[in-house]
Design a protein around this motif. Structure first.
Motif, PDB file in Angstrom:
ATOM      1  N   GLY A   1      40.419  47.875  25.259  1.00  0.00           N
ATOM      2  CA  GLY A   1      41.766  48.242  25.661  1.00  0.00           C
ATOM      3  C   GLY A   1      41.902  48.238  27.166  1.00  0.00           C
ATOM      4  O   GLY A   1      41.109  47.596  27.878  1.00  0.00           O
ATOM      5  N   PRO A   2      42.873  48.976  27.704  1.00  0.00           N
ATOM      6  CA  PRO A   2      43.052  49.059  29.154  1.00  0.00           C
ATOM      7  C   PRO A   2      41.813  49.648  29.828  1.00  0.00           C
ATOM      8  O   PRO A   2      41.128  50.508  29.250  1.00  0.00           O
ATOM      9  N   LYS A   3      41.553  49.218  31.046  1.00  0.00           N
ATOM     10  CA  LYS A   3      40.347  49.670  31.749  1.00  0.00           C
ATOM     11  C   LYS A   3      40.326  51.182  31.909  1.00  0.00           C
ATOM     12  O   LYS A   3      39.279  51.825  31.738  1.00  0.00           O
TER      13      LYS A   3
ATOM     14  N   ALA B   1      48.140  45.279  19.946  1.00  0.00           N
ATOM     15  CA  ALA B   1      47.764  46.698  19.982  1.00  0.00           C
ATOM     16  C   ALA B   1      47.419  47.149  21.391  1.00  0.00           C
ATOM     17  O   ALA B   1      46.989  46.355  22.238  1.00  0.00           O
ATOM     18  N   ASP B   2      47.575  48.444  21.630  1.00  0.00           N
ATOM     19  CA  ASP B   2      47.159  49.023  22.906  1.00  0.00           C
ATOM     20  C   ASP B   2      45.641  49.173  22.969  1.00  0.00           C
ATOM     21  O   ASP B   2      45.043  49.053  24.048  1.00  0.00           O
ATOM     22  N   SER B   3      45.019  49.416  21.831  1.00  0.00           N
ATOM     23  CA  SER B   3      43.562  49.507  21.763  1.00  0.00           C
ATOM     24  C   SER B   3      43.094  49.010  20.404  1.00  0.00           C
ATOM     25  O   SER B   3      43.842  49.053  19.423  1.00  0.00           O
ATOM     26  N   VAL B   4      41.853  48.549  20.370  1.00  0.00           N
ATOM     27  CA  VAL B   4      41.288  47.959  19.156  1.00  0.00           C
ATOM     28  C   VAL B   4      39.840  48.408  19.011  1.00  0.00           C
ATOM     29  O   VAL B   4      39.068  48.383  19.982  1.00  0.00           O
ATOM     30  N   TYR B   5      39.483  48.819  17.813  1.00  0.00           N
ATOM     31  CA  TYR B   5      38.073  49.065  17.479  1.00  0.00           C
ATOM     32  C   TYR B   5      37.581  47.919  16.615  1.00  0.00           C
ATOM     33  O   TYR B   5      38.284  47.461  15.710  1.00  0.00           O
ATOM     34  N   VAL B   6      36.368  47.441  16.891  1.00  0.00           N
ATOM     35  CA  VAL B   6      35.737  46.409  16.067  1.00  0.00           C
ATOM     36  C   VAL B   6      34.317  46.838  15.726  1.00  0.00           C
ATOM     37  O   VAL B   6      33.679  47.584  16.474  1.00  0.00           O
TER      38      VAL B   6
ATOM     39  N   VAL C   1      51.892  54.728  20.793  1.00  0.00           N
ATOM     40  CA  VAL C   1      50.915  53.681  21.084  1.00  0.00           C
ATOM     41  C   VAL C   1      50.403  53.138  19.756  1.00  0.00           C
ATOM     42  O   VAL C   1      50.494  53.803  18.718  1.00  0.00           O
ATOM     43  N   VAL C   2      49.863  51.936  19.793  1.00  0.00           N
ATOM     44  CA  VAL C   2      49.366  51.272  18.585  1.00  0.00           C
ATOM     45  C   VAL C   2      47.874  51.029  18.717  1.00  0.00           C
ATOM     46  O   VAL C   2      47.423  50.412  19.701  1.00  0.00           O
ATOM     47  N   HIS C   3      47.131  51.527  17.756  1.00  0.00           N
ATOM     48  CA  HIS C   3      45.677  51.331  17.724  1.00  0.00           C
ATOM     49  C   HIS C   3      45.308  50.601  16.440  1.00  0.00           C
ATOM     50  O   HIS C   3      45.752  50.986  15.356  1.00  0.00           O
ATOM     51  N   PHE C   4      44.512  49.537  16.579  1.00  0.00           N
ATOM     52  CA  PHE C   4      44.041  48.813  15.401  1.00  0.00           C
ATOM     53  C   PHE C   4      42.647  49.280  15.023  1.00  0.00           C
ATOM     54  O   PHE C   4      41.722  49.244  15.848  1.00  0.00           O
ATOM     55  N   ASP C   5      42.499  49.744  13.776  1.00  0.00           N
ATOM     56  CA  ASP C   5      41.178  49.900  13.179  1.00  0.00           C
ATOM     57  C   ASP C   5      40.793  48.497  12.731  1.00  0.00           C
ATOM     58  O   ASP C   5      41.130  48.062  11.631  1.00  0.00           O
ATOM     59  N   GLY C   6      40.107  47.796  13.604  1.00  0.00           N
ATOM     60  CA  GLY C   6      39.772  46.393  13.360  1.00  0.00           C
ATOM     61  C   GLY C   6      38.326  46.187  12.991  1.00  0.00           C
ATOM     62  O   GLY C   6      37.708  45.218  13.440  1.00  0.00           O
ATOM     63  N   ALA C   7      37.785  47.095  12.167  1.00  0.00           N
ATOM     64  CA  ALA C   7      36.395  46.945  11.739  1.00  0.00           C
ATOM     65  C   ALA C   7      36.141  45.546  11.195  1.00  0.00           C
ATOM     66  O   ALA C   7      35.068  44.971  11.387  1.00  0.00           O
ATOM     67  N   ARG C   8      37.152  44.984  10.523  1.00  0.00           N
ATOM     68  CA  ARG C   8      37.050  43.639   9.958  1.00  0.00           C
ATOM     69  C   ARG C   8      38.120  42.703  10.547  1.00  0.00           C
ATOM     70  O   ARG C   8      38.533  41.744   9.911  1.00  0.00           O
TER      71      ARG C   8
ATOM     72  N   ALA D   1      50.555  58.222  18.075  1.00  0.00           N
ATOM     73  CA  ALA D   1      49.839  56.962  17.866  1.00  0.00           C
ATOM     74  C   ALA D   1      50.009  56.492  16.438  1.00  0.00           C
ATOM     75  O   ALA D   1      50.053  57.302  15.501  1.00  0.00           O
ATOM     76  N   LEU D   2      50.117  55.187  16.289  1.00  0.00           N
ATOM     77  CA  LEU D   2      50.094  54.538  14.973  1.00  0.00           C
ATOM     78  C   LEU D   2      48.755  53.823  14.846  1.00  0.00           C
ATOM     79  O   LEU D   2      48.405  53.004  15.706  1.00  0.00           O
ATOM     80  N   MET D   3      48.014  54.140  13.791  1.00  0.00           N
ATOM     81  CA  MET D   3      46.744  53.472  13.536  1.00  0.00           C
ATOM     82  C   MET D   3      46.894  52.550  12.337  1.00  0.00           C
ATOM     83  O   MET D   3      47.284  52.997  11.257  1.00  0.00           O
ATOM     84  N   LEU D   4      46.592  51.280  12.514  1.00  0.00           N
ATOM     85  CA  LEU D   4      46.671  50.293  11.435  1.00  0.00           C
ATOM     86  C   LEU D   4      45.281  49.750  11.144  1.00  0.00           C
ATOM     87  O   LEU D   4      44.607  49.231  12.051  1.00  0.00           O
ATOM     88  N   GLU D   5      44.843  49.861   9.899  1.00  0.00           N
ATOM     89  CA  GLU D   5      43.562  49.287   9.489  1.00  0.00           C
ATOM     90  C   GLU D   5      43.802  47.856   9.010  1.00  0.00           C
ATOM     91  O   GLU D   5      44.504  47.631   8.028  1.00  0.00           O
ATOM     92  N   LEU D   6      43.211  46.909   9.728  1.00  0.00           N
ATOM     93  CA  LEU D   6      43.417  45.483   9.457  1.00  0.00           C
ATOM     94  C   LEU D   6      42.078  44.791   9.216  1.00  0.00           C
ATOM     95  O   LEU D   6      41.309  44.615  10.155  1.00  0.00           O
ATOM     96  N   PRO D   7      41.814  44.343   7.983  1.00  0.00           N
ATOM     97  CA  PRO D   7      42.575  44.558   6.760  1.00  0.00           C
ATOM     98  C   PRO D   7      42.351  45.965   6.200  1.00  0.00           C
ATOM     99  O   PRO D   7      41.402  46.641   6.577  1.00  0.00           O
TER     100      PRO D   7
END
Length: 392
Positions: free
Chosen positions: A244-246, A223-228, A197-204, A164-170
């Motif tokens: 993300g996916p169900k 992204a495959d999944s996103v956290y907010v 797989v791509v996961h966004f750390d989308g806190a912001r 998995a690749l995790m990207l914190e945006l921003p």
């Protein structure tokens, strides 16, 4: 014996001084007439409850029964988040720390690879006590430590396979920075080439639409999944969501229970999140645009005040948050900011000043609804007064 007693007394005195400063900052934030951002920290319990009671009927039928173990208003919040982000489903979590651990361990089970590629400044690496490795059996690996998001080349050429690749945006600790839209799509494509797989750390993530020039569902769609998060930008009480996916979300809810995240009732937090989605989310682009006005005025104000070296980073903010760097001791800057608030009612820098190097300190600046009242001249006047207190 006497020396030990003296050391203990000194420690109590230091702790007392730190607590006194913390209380002064808290009181200053509550009573200041002019701030760039108030957020939940400045309100009393009474004020926050009253605000929620006033706003909640706009977003949910408050005559319905309260939630029990994740139904009712919590389900309504999950459905709203999934719709806004363009995902099949979403799950509510009490914290982002839990949400991201669960998401990435679920992906690891699917990919068969426990390795998570991320930035050295990513939140789990810096602020979560190595929870990925200590709690969830994941293996974080750092793609780069440069104060920017990883490049497509760094993602593509990393020497070990990762699941998995995790990207914190921003990327907060680099100055709330974002890549360009073209760079982001290239980064994601590079991860796909690695079968990750791509996961966004989308806190912001909520406030990235201005910079990317894209709606939230298109951004999250990469992204495959996103956290907010619900409290960082939306002014909720707490809480987070994983979208993300169900099938992933259903498994995540099982792990949420195992991690202790299945609370009996969560309606105050869920309602505050719905209010944030209704009231704050539409205003975030306005905050971002005005943050650029404030940042430029801060830069000009420090130059006009004769500060030999000052930096606003990024020079044009990517979101409604950015860093200010000044060539002073952090304690001196904190004291000047608090005294300015106490004596004038203007609290220019409500954030904490951290040591950024020898003779340097940095603070994070957030521009919210209250900051929209500030003109560029207001900002420069406040800067002049603030700087005068550094030499006084």
């Amino acid at each position: 014996m006497i020396r030990g007693m003296s050391d203990a007394a000194d420690q109590v005195e230091v702790q007392s001084a730190e607590e006194q400063l913390r209380e002064r900052r808290r009181n200053a934030a509550r009573v200041a007439r002019r701030v760039l951002w108030r957020g939940g920290l400045s309100g009393t319990i009474r004020q926050r409850l009253a605000s929620l009671a006033e706003a909640a009927p706009e977003v949910y039928d408050v005559d319905e029964s309260a939630d029990i173990y994740g139904n009712g208003v919590v389900t309504a919040l999950e459905e709203r988040v999934a719709t806004v982000l363009g995902k099949e489903a979403a799950a509510f979590f009490p914290t982002g720390t839990m949400a991201q651990q669960v998401a990435l361990r679920c992906w690891a089970g699917r990919t068969g690879n426990q390795m998570v590629a991320l930035h050295a400044l990513a939140h789990p690496e810096v602020h979560e006590r190595h929870a990925f490795a200590q709690v969830s059996g994941l293996r974080p690996v750092r793609l780069t430590s440069e104060p920017r998001l990883p490049t497509a080349e760094e993602v593509r050429d990393f020497e070990e396979p990762y699941g998995a690749l995790m990207l914190e945006l921003p990327l907060r600790d680099a100055g709330f920075v974002l890549p360009t839209w073209e760079e982001l799509t290239e980064i994601v494509e590079a991860a796909r080439e690695r079968d990750a797989v791509v996961h966004f750390d989308g806190a912001r993530l909520w406030e990235t639409t201005v910079h990317f020039g894209r709606p939230l569902d298109e951004i999250a769609g990469l992204a495959d999944s996103v956290y907010v998060s619900f409290y960082k930008s939306l002014d909720g009480f707490a809480g987070a969501a994983l979208a993300g996916p169900k099938t992933l979300v259903e498994e995540a809810k099982t792990w949420r229970h195992r991690y202790g995240g299945m609370a009996f009732q969560q309606f105050p937090t869920a309602l505050s999140a719905l209010v944030g989605l209704e009231r704050e989310l539409p205003r975030l682009p306005e905050y971002v645009r005005h943050a650029r006005v404030v940042a430029a005025a801060l830069r000009e104000g420090f130059a006009e005040a004769g500060v030999a070296w000052a930096r606003v980073h990024p020079e044009e903010p990517h979101t409604h948050q950015f860093q200010v760097w000044l060539p002073y001791d952090a304690d001196m800057l904190i004291e000047a900011a608090v005294r300015q608030a106490e004596e004038t009612g203007t609290y220019l820098f409500t954030g904490y000043w951290d040591r950024g190097g020898p003779g340097l300190a940095l603070a994070e600046v957030t521009v919210g609804a209250s900051g929209l009242e500030w003109t560029a001249d207001d900002v420069k006047a406040a800067v002049a007064d603030f700087v005068a207190r550094l030499s006084g």
